[in-house]
Design a protein around this motif. Sequence first.
Motif, PDB file in Angstrom:
ATOM      1  N   SER A  79       0.945  -1.355   0.094  1.00  0.00           N
ATOM      2  CA  SER A  79      -0.056   0.055  -0.012  1.00  0.00           C
ATOM      3  C   SER A  79       0.848   1.155   0.033  1.00  0.00           C
ATOM      4  O   SER A  79       0.411   2.035  -0.467  1.00  0.00           O
ATOM      5  N   ARG A  80       2.106   1.273   0.518  1.00  0.00           N
ATOM      6  CA  ARG A  80       3.037   2.412   0.634  1.00  0.00           C
ATOM      7  C   ARG A  80       3.473   2.715  -0.829  1.00  0.00           C
ATOM      8  O   ARG A  80       3.511   3.642  -1.219  1.00  0.00           O
ATOM      9  N   GLN A  81       3.610   1.563  -1.617  1.00  0.00           N
ATOM     10  CA  GLN A  81       4.233   1.923  -2.972  1.00  0.00           C
ATOM     11  C   GLN A  81       3.106   2.609  -3.789  1.00  0.00           C
ATOM     12  O   GLN A  81       3.351   3.103  -4.748  1.00  0.00           O
ATOM     13  N   TYR A  82       1.862   2.151  -3.502  1.00  0.00           N
ATOM     14  CA  TYR A  82       0.641   2.617  -4.154  1.00  0.00           C
ATOM     15  C   TYR A  82       0.543   4.077  -3.840  1.00  0.00           C
ATOM     16  O   TYR A  82       0.358   4.889  -4.904  1.00  0.00           O
ATOM     17  N   TRP A  83       0.537   4.223  -2.570  1.00  0.00           N
ATOM     18  CA  TRP A  83       0.572   5.754  -2.018  1.00  0.00           C
ATOM     19  C   TRP A  83       1.367   6.655  -2.542  1.00  0.00           C
ATOM     20  O   TRP A  83       0.990   7.778  -2.986  1.00  0.00           O
ATOM     21  N   ASN A  84       2.799   6.171  -2.646  1.00  0.00           N
ATOM     22  CA  ASN A  84       3.846   6.903  -2.952  1.00  0.00           C
ATOM     23  C   ASN A  84       3.729   7.302  -4.399  1.00  0.00           C
ATOM     24  O   ASN A  84       4.145   8.484  -4.912  1.00  0.00           O
ATOM     25  N   MET A  85       3.051   6.683  -5.382  1.00  0.00           N
ATOM     26  CA  MET A  85       2.783   6.674  -6.749  1.00  0.00           C
ATOM     27  C   MET A  85       2.043   8.105  -6.738  1.00  0.00           C
ATOM     28  O   MET A  85       2.253   8.905  -7.449  1.00  0.00           O
ATOM     29  N   GLY A  86       1.123   8.232  -6.183  1.00  0.00           N
ATOM     30  CA  GLY A  86       0.062   9.456  -6.004  1.00  0.00           C
ATOM     31  C   GLY A  86       0.542  10.719  -5.190  1.00  0.00           C
ATOM     32  O   GLY A  86       0.162  11.738  -5.427  1.00  0.00           O
ATOM     33  N   HIS A  87       1.643  10.328  -4.070  1.00  0.00           N
ATOM     34  CA  HIS A  87       1.925  11.462  -3.176  1.00  0.00           C
ATOM     35  C   HIS A  87       3.418  11.696  -3.120  1.00  0.00           C
ATOM     36  O   HIS A  87       3.597  12.616  -2.485  1.00  0.00           O
ATOM     37  N   LEU A  88       4.287  10.929  -3.810  1.00  0.00           N
ATOM     38  CA  LEU A  88       5.695  11.228  -3.835  1.00  0.00           C
ATOM     39  C   LEU A  88       6.333  11.264  -5.093  1.00  0.00           C
ATOM     40  O   LEU A  88       7.281  12.111  -5.175  1.00  0.00           O
ATOM     41  N   PHE A  89       6.040  10.442  -5.894  1.00  0.00           N
ATOM     42  CA  PHE A  89       6.598  10.472  -7.162  1.00  0.00           C
ATOM     43  C   PHE A  89       6.599  11.542  -8.036  1.00  0.00           C
ATOM     44  O   PHE A  89       7.605  12.053  -8.644  1.00  0.00           O
ATOM     45  N   ASP A  90       5.739  12.346  -7.911  1.00  0.00           N
ATOM     46  CA  ASP A  90       5.779  13.849  -8.814  1.00  0.00           C
ATOM     47  C   ASP A  90       6.824  14.336  -8.454  1.00  0.00           C
ATOM     48  O   ASP A  90       7.419  15.368  -9.237  1.00  0.00           O
ATOM     49  N   GLN A  91       7.260  14.534  -7.155  1.00  0.00           N
ATOM     50  CA  GLN A  91       8.356  15.363  -6.755  1.00  0.00           C
ATOM     51  C   GLN A  91       9.586  14.947  -7.220  1.00  0.00           C
ATOM     52  O   GLN A  91      10.637  15.643  -7.475  1.00  0.00           O
ATOM     53  N   HIS A  92       9.846  13.572  -7.773  1.00  0.00           N
ATOM     54  CA  HIS A  92      10.902  13.082  -8.528  1.00  0.00           C
ATOM     55  C   HIS A  92      10.795  13.337 -10.003  1.00  0.00           C
ATOM     56  O   HIS A  92      11.645  12.902 -10.764  1.00  0.00           O
ATOM     57  N   GLY A  93       9.761  13.938 -10.414  1.00  0.00           N
ATOM     58  CA  GLY A  93       9.397  13.822 -11.977  1.00  0.00           C
ATOM     59  C   GLY A  93       8.832  12.819 -12.545  1.00  0.00           C
ATOM     60  O   GLY A  93       9.032  12.774 -13.786  1.00  0.00           O
ATOM     61  N   ILE A  94       8.333  12.092 -11.742  1.00  0.00           N
ATOM     62  CA  ILE A  94       7.840  10.706 -12.238  1.00  0.00           C
ATOM     63  C   ILE A  94       6.310  10.806 -12.551  1.00  0.00           C
ATOM     64  O   ILE A  94       5.732  11.166 -11.516  1.00  0.00           O
TER      65      ILE A  94
END
Length: 480
Positions: free
Chosen positions: A66-81
Amino acid sequence: MSEQQTFDVVVIGAGPAGYHAAIRAAQLGLKTACIDAALGKDGKPALGGTCLRVGCIPSKALLDSSRQYWNMGHLFDQHGISFKDAKIDVATMVGRKDKIVKQFTGGIEMLFKANKVKAFFGFGTLHNGNVVKVKQHDGSEVELKGTNVILAAGSDSIELPFAKFDGDCIVDNVGALDFTEVPNRLAVIGAGVIGLELGSVWKRLGAEVTILEALPDFLAVADAEVSKTAAREFKKQGLDIRLGAKVSATETKGKGKKKEVLVTYSDAKGEQTLTVDKLLVAVGRRAATKGLLADDTGVKLNERGQIEVDAHCHTGVDGVWAIGDCVRGPMLAHKGFEEGIAVAELIAGLPGHVNFDTIPWVIYTEPEIAWVGKTEQQLKDEGVPYKVGSFPFAAVGRAVAMAEPVGFAKVIAHAESDRVLGLHLVGANVSELVHEGVLTMEFKGSADDLARICHAHPTMSEAIHDAAMAVDKRAIHKAN
Ligand code: FAD
Ligand code: AMP
């Protein structure tokens, strides 16, 4: 019944406490048997207890998915993904968890074989004279006699009389690890470790999660600043934690997919209701002693239903010991590990010992919470003079590089001797960092010792290094 079989050690329960005791006893040359009644999801015997079947390991598997899924929507954009249409397939996620459980429960069976621990699959009851009668799954009964018997029966979820588990809408951890789809609305009773972890899993996957907690303070067991930071972050994530909210009734309505639960609770504003699709009851666990003890054993239970033991896990009945969740102390797998090893060593004539002052606690939420030793509040209550150094992850290069700047490390040391009395952490992966505090405390180290130990740069552990330096107002990376 077949002829009585004799052993040096008979262990009832193959959870973390029991399997550690059995394997260590066998390593020390003792003829050992271990009995466990549990069946896995496939209906076959599964060793490893709550921890491996429906506790520590499966919950961490789902927390990680669930953390991987959450990070896609909440963290990845900061990395430009960026990506399109992220989806979670609950069946695959739960299937992955089940495979991990199978791997580890099967692993205990292999370890038993490798160490020559004789496994019995069935329900064991202790009788007078260290005799254990085992009702095996095929209906047959065997009788074992142990020079020593170790009771490691573990714990079961506490059921509330007004919220009976139905395996569908009202569940405990077992059900909440196996939802077949993300519930739209999930209520959790109890903001303890299990409620927060499993509430987080389903929140991250999209459920609307409300946690109802009867106590007025959030996570009072942890350091107050840690709890405050965690509460703030959970709120940001959308976890709705309602404190001072005591649940008093539930009612299940509707049928099939339309089934829902009406939860009634009272808080400062009076009686309230909440309608949800699933209700997780996570109000604690109690020692699993039902059917474990015949009337004539002499083993006593305390007022909390736990098996009474002394500091060395001895029950007071000749050759009978008890360890893990079924006795006093924190209900943590690693506490059971240590008791299991200590008792096996005591039986073998070695100096087995468990240091209760250095048992680490971890809550695997995001941010993670971890600590060892005393909180400031405890030291105040005990009148112990102390000094504190803390350091934020926001000033740690590695944390910022990982986009994980939330939280801090706090070192508490004795005001006069400088001896470390506690380490409190909230932040990413702090479950792995807390052992710096455990080691320092075990070796009776000081904050100055921690401050003078070289820490690799850049790592998250630098927060502990700077916090230790901050105890004497000499942190380099912040104003003191
Ligand atoms: P158990 O693991 O409960 O094992 C006891 C075993 O004995 C069971 O298999 C049971 O079937 C068997 N048994 C009982 N009575 C009999 C009998 N009469 N005859 C035969 N067999 C019997 N702890 C942590 O440290 N870290 C975590 O991350 C963590 N996460 C958790 C998450 C969840 C959702 C839950 C529910 C618990 C978690 N815990 C965690 C707690 C941890 O699982 C327990 O502290 C630990 O399993 C206790 O070990 P034990 O050996 O005492 O008992
Ligand atoms: P733990 O013992 O850490 O698993 O946490 C269980 C939590 O459930 C405790 O903080 C209790 O205060 C809470 N709790 C127990 N009964 C109720 C109830 N009826 N309503 C709300 N919270 C409850």
